[in-house]
Design an enzyme around this catalytic site. Structure first.
Site, short mmCIF file in Angstrom:
data_model
loop_
_atom_site.label_atom_id
_atom_site.label_comp_id
_atom_site.label_asym_id
_atom_site.label_seq_id
_atom_site.Cartn_x
_atom_site.Cartn_y
_atom_site.Cartn_z
N HIS A 16 11.97 17.93 -15.32
CA HIS A 16 10.85 18.70 -15.16
C HIS A 16 9.90 18.75 -16.70
O HIS A 16 8.75 18.34 -16.41
CB HIS A 16 11.05 20.34 -14.90
CG HIS A 16 10.09 21.03 -14.34
ND1 HIS A 16 9.97 22.43 -14.10
CD2 HIS A 16 8.56 20.82 -14.90
CE1 HIS A 16 8.78 22.69 -13.82
NE2 HIS A 16 7.81 22.10 -14.52
N GLU A 18 2.41 18.01 -18.46
CA GLU A 18 3.27 18.41 -19.29
C GLU A 18 3.12 17.98 -20.77
O GLU A 18 3.36 18.71 -21.75
CB GLU A 18 4.55 17.53 -19.07
CG GLU A 18 5.17 18.14 -17.53
CD GLU A 18 5.64 19.43 -17.78
OE1 GLU A 18 6.59 19.83 -18.67
OE2 GLU A 18 5.57 20.42 -16.91
N HIS A 33 2.92 21.12 -23.18
CA HIS A 33 4.07 21.26 -24.05
C HIS A 33 4.06 20.17 -25.08
O HIS A 33 4.52 20.33 -26.26
CB HIS A 33 5.35 21.16 -23.26
CG HIS A 33 5.45 22.22 -22.24
ND1 HIS A 33 5.86 23.55 -22.52
CD2 HIS A 33 5.29 22.13 -20.70
CE1 HIS A 33 5.64 24.29 -21.37
NE2 HIS A 33 5.54 23.54 -20.38
#
Ligand SMILES: *[C@@H]1O[C@H](CO)[C@@H](O)[C@H](O)[C@H]1NC(C)=O
Ligand SMILES: *[C@@H]1O[C@H](CO)[C@@H](O)[C@H](O)[C@H]1NC(C)=O
Ligand SMILES: *[C@@H]1O[C@H](CO)[C@@H](O)[C@H](O)[C@H]1NC(C)=O
Length: 245
Positions: free
Chosen positions: A56, A103, A107
């Site tokens: 993920h 992502e 992040h």
């Protein structure tokens, strides 16, 4: 958490340790998050034919969207794309790089504050490297935690991970709808320190975390994902691929 007294001393201790160990704003933990495609697709109403744990994300414990002008560019990770597609697939849009872009912005740009991860290639290749090193899917299988119509106890799943890796994971489930008597296994987090050494995922409470409101962010992120930390007292369903996947 260590008990300490009086309160002011605790505050001082927490602040000191937070600042001595790392400069402010720098992350100290990376969370390698795996999800179980069947559960994800039950939640998101997608269709998958993948029966292994996929990535993920790789999430630093501090920061969200750290540099909006650092655009995702898939040419920079071209050599990684075959592995990305297999290990980190976008379960909603299998042929799209959208998930990786998301992502990276959310992040990756924060992880990139550390020199060890300060490019898209470093970030994505490290995530893949850790994912293969951990090899969660094989370890669960090896110790007989396999998708099944029978239920597990959470302690069985947790026990395999803790015994094998020697650290505490964070295991997340979808909680039952009304009247159901089981929870569905969805996500497993394995954590690393700044040197990429395995560490417990258990949240370390520091005053820094609380002052900056990051604790709330973490809880909010959990809720937004639709997952909760699994309950120790409820059977765990680890769903196999359904026949009509
Ligand atoms: C799912 O994948 C397996 C092997 O990976 C394949 O044999 C099977 O035909 C696939 N099923 C569907 C519905 O695509
Ligand atoms: C944000 O990313 C851009 C593009 O890589 C870079 O030039 C800039 O220095 C970064 N800003 C910060 C604050 O790191
Ligand atoms: C994307 O990365 C490639 C390879 O590093 C580079 O040549 C290209 O200019 C980049 N594209 C953009 C829009 O930044």
């Amino acid at each position: 958490m260590r008990l300490c007294f009086p309160l002011l001393l605790c505050l001082a201790a927490a602040l000191t340790s937070a600042y001595v160990i790392s400069p402010p704003h720098m992350w100290t933990k990376l969370i390698l998050t795996h999800h179980w495609p069947t559960t994800f697709c039950k939640m998101e109403k997608c269709h998958v034919n993948i029966s292994y744990w996929t990535l993920h994300g790789l999430w630093p414990d501090k920061g969200i969207d750290c540099n909006s002008s650092w655009h995702f560019n898939s040419s920079e990770i071209e050599d990684l794309l075959p592995d990305m597609t297999k290990s980190w697939p976008d379960l909603l849009k299998p042929l799209s790089p959208e998930f990786w872009k998301y992502e990276w912005h959310k992040h990756g740009t924060c992880a990139a504050k550390a020199p060890s991860l300060d490019s898209q290639h470093k970030y994505f290749s490290k995530a893949l490297e850790l994912y293969h090193k951990v090899d969660l899917d094989s370890i669960l299988k090896k110790f007989d935690i396999i998708p099944s119509e029978k239920y597990y106890k959470l302690s069985q799943v947790e026990g395999v991970i803790e015994n094998f890796y020697g650290i505490k994971p964070k295991i997340q489930c979808i909680h039952p709808s009304k009247n159901a008597d089981f929870q569905t296994l969805g996500q497993i987090e394995i954590c690393f320190d700044r040197d990429f050494t395995l560490m417990d995922c258990e949240k370390q409470f520091t005053m820094e975390t609380i002052f900056k409101g990051e604790w709330d962010n973490l809880i909010a992120a959990d809720k937004a994902s639709g997952f909760n930390v699994c309950d120790h007292d409820m059977p765990v369903y680890y769903p196999p691929l359904s026949e009509n996947a």
